[in-house]
Design a protein around this motif. Sequence first.
Motif, mmCIF file in Angstrom:
data_model
loop_
_atom_site.group_PDB
_atom_site.id
_atom_site.type_symbol
_atom_site.label_atom_id
_atom_site.label_comp_id
_atom_site.label_asym_id
_atom_site.label_seq_id
_atom_site.Cartn_x
_atom_site.Cartn_y
_atom_site.Cartn_z
ATOM 1 N N SER A 1 2.311 6.936 -6.866
ATOM 2 C CA SER A 1 1.397 7.889 -7.492
ATOM 3 C C SER A 1 1.950 9.310 -7.471
ATOM 4 O O SER A 1 1.437 10.183 -8.179
ATOM 5 C CB SER A 1 0.035 7.856 -6.791
ATOM 6 N N ILE B 1 0.840 -1.198 0.000
ATOM 7 C CA ILE B 1 0.000 0.000 0.000
ATOM 8 C C ILE B 1 0.875 1.248 0.000
ATOM 9 O O ILE B 1 0.617 2.211 -0.734
ATOM 10 C CB ILE B 1 -0.941 -0.005 1.216
ATOM 11 N N THR C 1 2.331 1.709 -3.445
ATOM 12 C CA THR C 1 1.341 2.218 -4.393
ATOM 13 C C THR C 1 1.107 3.710 -4.200
ATOM 14 O O THR C 1 1.076 4.478 -5.172
ATOM 15 C CB THR C 1 0.008 1.464 -4.222
ATOM 16 N N VAL C 2 0.930 4.129 -2.948
ATOM 17 C CA VAL C 2 0.654 5.548 -2.670
ATOM 18 C C VAL C 2 1.833 6.416 -3.077
ATOM 19 O O VAL C 2 1.662 7.456 -3.731
ATOM 20 C CB VAL C 2 0.312 5.748 -1.180
ATOM 21 N N THR D 1 -4.680 3.868 -5.702
ATOM 22 C CA THR D 1 -4.832 4.550 -4.418
ATOM 23 C C THR D 1 -6.259 5.043 -4.234
ATOM 24 O O THR D 1 -6.856 4.891 -3.160
ATOM 25 C CB THR D 1 -3.856 5.736 -4.325
#
Length: 285
Positions: A28, A21, A24-25, A258
């Motif tokens: 971005s 997670i 991924t965040v 996200t």
Amino acid sequence: MSRVLIYGALLFWAFVCLFPIYWTVTTSFKSALDVTQGHLIPWLDFQPDWKGWRSLGLSPDSILGTSTARAEFVSRFGNSIITSVGASVLALVLGSLAAYGLSRFRYKFGWMRNDDILFFFMSQLILPPVVLALPFLVLYKALSLLDTRFGLILLYTLTVLPIVIWIMRDQFNAIPVELDEAAFVDGLSVWGSFFRIILPLAIPGIVAAFILSLVLCWNEYFFAALLTSTDAKTLPVMVASQTGSQGINWWSMAALSTAAIAPLVIVGIFLERYIVSGLTTGAGK
């Protein structure tokens, strides 16, 4: 010493679960160079940039302007909400009724008893989705359900219904039968006892079943990609489509991912106690 090892193992497992997670965040907010070089820590390894969010029209400098990408995102986001919530609610209604019947009554269909019927429902999860691809494609084409949100709701309901029945049956088994009998003595019918007495006591299981169904429907990709083309596409299909002639747009895909997981994380945080209590009902028996 044992306590230190236990907490150390828990911290390590939390890191393993949360790192994707985090990756991924942070992705971005990366540029193409930062993505390829694997920079991890914002402001130390790389300077955060709104490139991924800007490509979706969701960055601070583009949110007020007109954006085709943002319009598509809002449409796909709405489709995901409608299909996931609709299927979860429908599965919860049907699954609760089936689970209550399996918990309170005794059935006999040939050699099948209650436990056999429950196993039959659960066995439907064994089939891989690809086995059902062609039959559903032919059936949905004949019924004009291709590329419709109603078609996805029906299919998702069938997908999560066995899980709802399993969770709710354990929930109803944990509620004493004497409560039903007392309700009958007070003049309530079976339906009255179910709706006025049993269901309110089964709220933790209802919430747990709903959230689990919501997560499974929200993340479903295979049938959403197979049975939709334009109008009913969901977020997972949009995430997978972030490829171009130059390769994969990792920053756009990460921004979409996200935005897709954020609602589920928020719901999970607020309803965590219901999820835990609902899923662990009857575990001590």
